[in-house]
Design a protein around this motif. Structure first.
Motif, mmCIF file in Angstrom:
data_model
loop_
_atom_site.group_PDB
_atom_site.id
_atom_site.type_symbol
_atom_site.label_atom_id
_atom_site.label_comp_id
_atom_site.label_asym_id
_atom_site.label_seq_id
_atom_site.Cartn_x
_atom_site.Cartn_y
_atom_site.Cartn_z
ATOM 1 N N PHE A 184 11.388 -70.163 3.794
ATOM 2 C CA PHE A 184 12.210 -70.902 5.173
ATOM 3 C C PHE A 184 10.931 -71.110 6.197
ATOM 4 O O PHE A 184 11.039 -72.252 6.644
ATOM 5 N N GLU A 185 10.022 -70.386 6.172
ATOM 6 C CA GLU A 185 8.834 -70.718 7.309
ATOM 7 C C GLU A 185 8.119 -71.866 6.877
ATOM 8 O O GLU A 185 7.643 -72.775 7.556
ATOM 9 N N GLN A 186 7.925 -72.247 5.340
ATOM 10 C CA GLN A 186 7.207 -73.152 4.976
ATOM 11 C C GLN A 186 8.000 -74.498 5.226
ATOM 12 O O GLN A 186 7.570 -75.495 5.672
ATOM 13 N N CYS A 187 9.121 -74.417 5.079
ATOM 14 C CA CYS A 187 10.165 -75.528 5.435
ATOM 15 C C CYS A 187 10.173 -75.916 6.766
ATOM 16 O O CYS A 187 10.000 -77.256 7.245
ATOM 17 N N LEU A 188 9.893 -75.039 7.706
ATOM 18 C CA LEU A 188 9.840 -75.161 8.960
ATOM 19 C C LEU A 188 8.517 -75.725 9.527
ATOM 20 O O LEU A 188 8.449 -76.828 10.303
ATOM 21 N N ARG A 189 7.536 -75.145 8.712
ATOM 22 C CA ARG A 189 6.235 -75.671 9.117
ATOM 23 C C ARG A 189 5.781 -76.990 8.585
ATOM 24 O O ARG A 189 5.071 -77.933 9.392
ATOM 25 N N GLU A 190 6.293 -77.361 7.498
ATOM 26 C CA GLU A 190 5.789 -78.511 6.808
ATOM 27 C C GLU A 190 6.671 -79.646 7.112
ATOM 28 O O GLU A 190 6.320 -80.841 6.717
#
Length: 536
Positions: A245-251
């Motif tokens: 989830f954090e990767q989806c938001l970040r990238e």
């Protein structure tokens, strides 16, 4: 004036006729009485084109409004036949209108008419036509009023064109979003009926929506998880979905995770899921939502794992069968020699105790050999119809239960009146149940309760016999639960072979069934065995 033809009337006489016609249809306002209206000035001042055509189609009168559209025609009046003064595109319809008014006495209102100005640009009018009659109700000609409508018509036309363009843009946008697997504009009906679980989260981790498929996958039932912050939930974190989830938001791109081991909030089981997280953006390009699609791979994962395990056990079984068969003859010979020695030895002999120890070890070797032989599984021809009630109520399980009761254990048997039947190898099935009851005994050093229940349960794959064995013992630590069915894994110390539960699992799977365990330290252990039931 009654005897005059319409084309012979003067302009003043025509105005007088129109004045009378308007009075007849009561078009004057309450504030202006008919005697106070200057109809000549009114006709000339209006921006609407007002004209009169006689019964032969000749123009008799046209007010000055036409000059606004055709200024180069000078000050002279419009004369001649009406077909000479309209574009070809309207001649057919004009003829129909002329005939309907002159010969049928119809009144036609709000007809859209097209013409062209001096520059060749199209102009549009809203036209109304009514018959002109004399006092004897004889139709003398046609009165036409044309209201300029070009600007409104073009706006409406442009609006339609823009609407079509907008529709095409929307279609293109939807197509692009579908290609990118974005469900931003999907209807609630599609999401509601989707076979995969779909839910929305905001950037803070709050669940905003969920479809029925997600509830089924996660075992929510009718309970909603909307409003729950999943980033604070242990199962979400342990499965690694918080990092996804954090990767989806970040990238700001679609992120996938396959074979995630996830324990739902209900906490009753583990599911294996494939997860796709897709960001949805606001007008500034910031992530405002994340749409998450979940596919349940639990059954597929279990089938693949079972297949790998079966292949592994099959290989071990073939090797074990060969070893066990080779050991059978030497073991039998050692038993015979041992019996001969013990029968010819005094019990007071110092070697007698060693002889007893040798017998115990021989028994252990034979037991291990039989277990290795059981790994190969029974042939189909060796299976027979077994009544589960008889298996539990007869030798050797009845002897074991009697011994446990004498030692102070409580043993409960909950059996149906009509015994369900299965196709199995009776000896192997008895051994599996016997070993599980013995394991329960060993898990309760201070005595306790053992409950054995049997019932038939229908499923989508057919009807199964479910045998449940539960104890109130010490339970099994969580970190050892994953290895409980692995070969040579044991919690009983060095004297145990670590093959019992693996063999039990193999026997049940060879019968087309499955075995499951539920346990926790201090809460006892429950085994559930499901075997396909024979139809009676």
């Amino acid at each position: 004036m009654r005897d005059k033809k319409l084309k012979d009337l003067s302009k003043e006489e025509l105005i007088h006729i129109i004045e009378n016609l308007q009075q007849k249809y009561d078009i004057e306002t309450k504030e202006l009485l008919p005697l106070q209206i200057d109809y000549r000035a009114l006709l000339e001042a209006t921006s609407d084109i007002i004209f009169v055509i006689d019964k032969n189609g000749e123009f008799v009168f046209v007010n000055s409004a036409w000059k606004y559209f055709y200024p180069s025609m000078g000050e002279g009046p419009i004369t001649g036949h009406y077909t000479d003064n309209i574009p070809d595109i309207e001649k057919t319809r004009a003829a129909i209108v002329f005939n309907d008014v002159i010969f049928k006495g119809k009144t036609i209102e709000n007809e859209l008419m097209k013409s062209f100005d001096e520059k060749g640009e199209p102009i549009y009018f809203i036209a109304s036509f009514s018959p002109l009659k004399n006092s004897d109700d004889e139709i003398m000609g046609l009165l036409g009023i044309m209201k300029h409508n070009t600007e409104r018509h073009l706006i409406k036309k442009k609006l339609k064109a823009n609407t079509r363009i907008l529709e095409e843009k929307i279609k293109e946008l939807v197509a692009q979003q579908e290609e990118l697997k974005s469900l931003r504009d999907l209807s609630e009906d599609i999401i509601f009926n989707a076979p995969m679980g779909i839910f929305l989260m905001d950037p803070s981790g709050i669940m905003l929506s969920e479809n029925p498929a997600l509830k089924k996958i996660m075992g929510h039932g009718n309970d909603s998880r909307i409003g729950v912050n999943l980033l604070e939930y242990t199962g979400f974190i342990q499965s690694g979905l918080d990092k996804v989830f954090e990767q989806c938001l970040r990238e700001k791109k679609t992120i996938k995770k396959d074979d995630a081991h996830y324990i739902p909030i209900a906490g009753d089981r583990e599911v294996i899921i494939d997860v796709i997280m897709d960001p949805l953006f606001d007008e500034k390009g910031n992530v405002k939502r994340v749409i998450i699609m979940v596919e349940d791979k639990t059954e597929q994962f279990r089938v693949e794992k079972r297949a790998k395990r079966a292949e592994k056990i099959s290989s071990i079984g073939k090797l074990s069968q060969g070893i066990a068969l080779e050991l059978r003859a030497p073991i039998d010979k050692m038993y015979m020699d041992h019996n001969f020695i013990m029968n010819n030895m005094e019990q007071t002999s110092p070697a007698y105790e060693y002889g007893i120890s040798i017998k115990d070890q021989l028994h252990r070797i034979r037991n291990l050999s039989e277990q290795l032989l059981a790994l190969s599984g029974p042939e189909e021809g060796e299976k027979e119809v077994c009544e589960i009630n008889k298996v539990l109520l007869n030798h050797p399980i009845d002897v074991l239960i009697s011994r446990l009761k004498e030692k102070g254990f409580t043993v409960n048997l909950n059996l149906p009146e009509i015994s369900p039947t299965v196709k199995a190898t009776s000896g192997q099935l008895k051994q599996v149940l016997f070993d599980l009851i013995e394991n329960a005994e060993e898990a309760m050093p201070d005595k306790g309760t053992i409950t054995v229940s049997v019932k038939a349960e229908p499923t989508r794959e057919g009807e199964f016999v479910v045998i449940t064995l539960a104890d109130s013992g010490v339970g099994i630590p969580t970190d050892k639960m994953q290895k409980i069915f692995e070969p040579f894994f044991t919690t009983k110390g060095e004297n145990a072979t670590g093959l019992g539960l693996m063999i039990a699992s193999n026997v049940i799977e060879n019968l087309g069934g499955c075995i499951a365990i539920k346990s926790a330290p201090g809460q006892g252990t429950t085994f559930k065995i499901a075997i396909p039931m024979l139809k009676t």
